[in-house]
Design a protein around this motif. Structure first.
Motif, PDB file in Angstrom:
ATOM      1  N   CYS A 265      -3.250   9.780  -5.660  1.00 24.45           N
ATOM      2  CA  CYS A 265      -3.795   8.798  -4.753  1.00 24.45           C
ATOM      3  C   CYS A 265      -3.438   9.057  -3.425  1.00 24.45           C
ATOM      4  CB  CYS A 265      -3.427   7.394  -5.123  1.00 24.45           C
ATOM      5  SG  CYS A 265      -4.055   6.763  -6.699  1.00 24.45           S
TER       6      CYS A 265
ATOM      7  N   TYR B  14      -2.630   0.965 -10.756  1.00 25.14           N
ATOM      8  CA  TYR B  14      -3.170   1.261  -9.351  1.00 25.14           C
ATOM      9  C   TYR B  14      -4.285   2.212  -9.396  1.00 25.14           C
ATOM     10  CZ  TYR B  14      -2.963   1.981  -4.161  1.00 25.14           C
ATOM     11  OH  TYR B  14      -3.415   2.077  -2.843  1.00 25.14           O
TER      12      TYR B  14
ATOM     13  N   PRO C 298      -7.233   2.848  -7.193  1.00 23.75           N
ATOM     14  CA  PRO C 298      -8.241   2.556  -6.025  1.00 23.75           C
ATOM     15  C   PRO C 298      -9.677   2.815  -6.354  1.00 23.75           C
ATOM     16  CG  PRO C 298      -6.348   3.685  -5.281  1.00 23.75           C
ATOM     17  CD  PRO C 298      -6.300   3.914  -6.685  1.00 23.75           C
TER      18      PRO C 298
ATOM     19  N   LEU D 257       1.083   3.833  -3.151  1.00 29.99           N
ATOM     20  CA  LEU D 257       0.562   5.363  -2.961  1.00 29.99           C
ATOM     21  C   LEU D 257       1.847   6.297  -3.193  1.00 29.99           C
ATOM     22  CD1 LEU D 257      -1.246   4.977   0.543  1.00 29.99           C
ATOM     23  CD2 LEU D 257      -2.243   5.679  -1.380  1.00 29.99           C
TER      24      LEU D 257
ATOM     25  N   CYS E  24      -7.851   2.052  -1.191  1.00 32.18           N
ATOM     26  CA  CYS E  24      -6.219   1.958  -1.501  1.00 32.18           C
ATOM     27  C   CYS E  24      -5.711   0.585  -1.035  1.00 32.18           C
ATOM     28  CB  CYS E  24      -5.555   3.041  -0.646  1.00 32.18           C
ATOM     29  SG  CYS E  24      -6.052   4.639  -1.471  1.00 32.18           S
TER      30      CYS E  24
ATOM     31  N   THR F 173       0.863  -1.143  -0.058  1.00 38.54           N
ATOM     32  CA  THR F 173       0.105   0.025  -0.159  1.00 38.54           C
ATOM     33  C   THR F 173       0.837   1.167   0.076  1.00 38.54           C
ATOM     34  OG1 THR F 173      -1.705  -1.121   1.209  1.00 38.54           O
ATOM     35  CG2 THR F 173      -1.901   1.122   1.105  1.00 38.54           C
TER      36      THR F 173
ATOM     37  N   LEU G 163      -5.935  10.353  -0.384  1.00 34.65           N
ATOM     38  CA  LEU G 163      -5.826   9.576   0.771  1.00 34.65           C
ATOM     39  C   LEU G 163      -5.367  10.599   2.129  1.00 34.65           C
ATOM     40  CD1 LEU G 163      -6.862   7.099   2.440  1.00 34.65           C
ATOM     41  CD2 LEU G 163      -4.584   6.076   1.846  1.00 34.65           C
TER      42      LEU G 163
END
Length: 323
Positions: free
Chosen positions: A106, A196, A198, A100, A139, A96, A110
């Motif tokens: 992303c 990636y 989410p 990120l 995520c 994760t 978050l």
């Protein structure tokens, strides 16, 4: 470890000691450790403050025969619990953070969600506020999809009478399985599977195109193929606890610190100079080796305490850089 897990006949014929001497010796040490932990826990019996997973294993009875697990069966269960509750959670946290930091948009989304939901890091604990962080869960799920803690097959043995799968007939006794990594990178379920995203886990009410990421049917399809914790009655018993642990760690890190990949380091990244058939050429994909559970290396991350954030270690507001 993966070879022994997927080809158990090697161990049954004691060929692991011939072909994988170091691995066999390491496996024996782990078995001894698991046995020691299980015996020590068994001696405590009910003298514990909280009923843990082992408590229910000890007390559980077969609904038909009324029999309980034997000592050897409890030791085997302990071995699985130790492995399943440590490496896989660590891999999920690592993946994760990796994704990120390689996807700044992303990360910013978050950060905003976590920092606007909680007034301090001490507020971040299990409960409704944490579960309301839908982007956090998305995520984590996307990291688990791209880099599952167990990416290989979970073998199942064909029962007497055989079975036909996709027009191929397999006799009894054959081990079958599909790698979790392969399922979770199948474009039929996950458009742009190596990106990636989410948002693929969140329903966008404004989306009217069924084929677009965020449409309710696309989200449902993605969830139907998600098997990072396995599926059905044999799915991970610690799934809820794992999500809570991962969510707490990620949320607290993002609330307390600014993070970035350490300058000049590429640990964990793919190598664009490698051939595509090696599956090691994607810079933005966390690399790992299948040891039944995934073994990863990196990334190397720099942490800086946010302005006005109080360090949970030192207890004073200060800036610091950690590696």
């Amino acid at each position: 470890m993966a070879k022994l897990g997927h080809m158990q006949w090697l161990a049954r014929l004691h060929l692991d000691k011939v072909f994988f001497r170091r691995l066999s010796a390491a496996n024996k040490r782990y078995e001894a450790f698991s046995r020691d932990m299980a015996i020590k826990r068994s001696r405590k019996s009910d003298n514990i403050q909280t009923k843990d997973a082992f408590y229910f294993l000890q007390k559980g009875e077969d609904p038909e025969s009324g029999k309980k697990l034997t000592q050897e069966e409890l030791i085997a269960e302990a071995s699985l619990l130790i492995l399943g509750g440590t490496d896989t959670t660590a891999t999920a946290i690592t993946s994760t953070i990796f994704y990120l930091l390689h996807n700044p948009v992303c990360l910013q989304k978050l950060q905003f969600e976590v920092r606007s939901t909680f007034a301090s890091s001490e507020e971040i604990r299990g409960g409704s506020a944490l579960t309301s962080c839908r982007y956090l869960r998305a995520c984590i799920d996307e990291g688990l999809r791209m880099t599952p803690g167990v990416g290989g097959i979970l073998p199942r043995q064909v029962l007497p009478g055989g079975i036909t799968i996709d027009k191929i007939t397999l006799p009894a006794g054959v081990d079958v399985g599909v790698p979790i990594y392969a399922i979770q990178h199948n474009e039929a379920y996950y458009p742009r599977p190596f990106d990636y995203i989410p948002e693929r886990w969140l329903v966008d009410e404004s989306s009217s195109d069924k084929g677009v990421i965020g449409h309710s049917e696309s989200v449902a399809l993605a969830r139907s193929a998600f098997c990072a914790f396995s599926l059905g009655p044999w799915s991970c018993a610690g799934k809820g606890m794992a999500y809570k642990e991962i969510s707490l760690v990620i949320a607290r890190l993002l609330w307390l610190y600014e993070m970035k990949i350490s300058e000049g380091t590429q640990v964990g990244q793919g190598d664009p100079n490698k051939r595509p058939e090696t599956m090691r050429h994607r810079i933005n994909e966390l690399q790992g080796n299948d040891r039944f559970v995934l073994q990863t290396d990196g990334p190397i991350v720099q942490f800086r305490l946010r302005d006005k954030a109080v360090s949970p270690i030192a207890g004073v507001a200060q800036r610091r850089s950690l590696r």
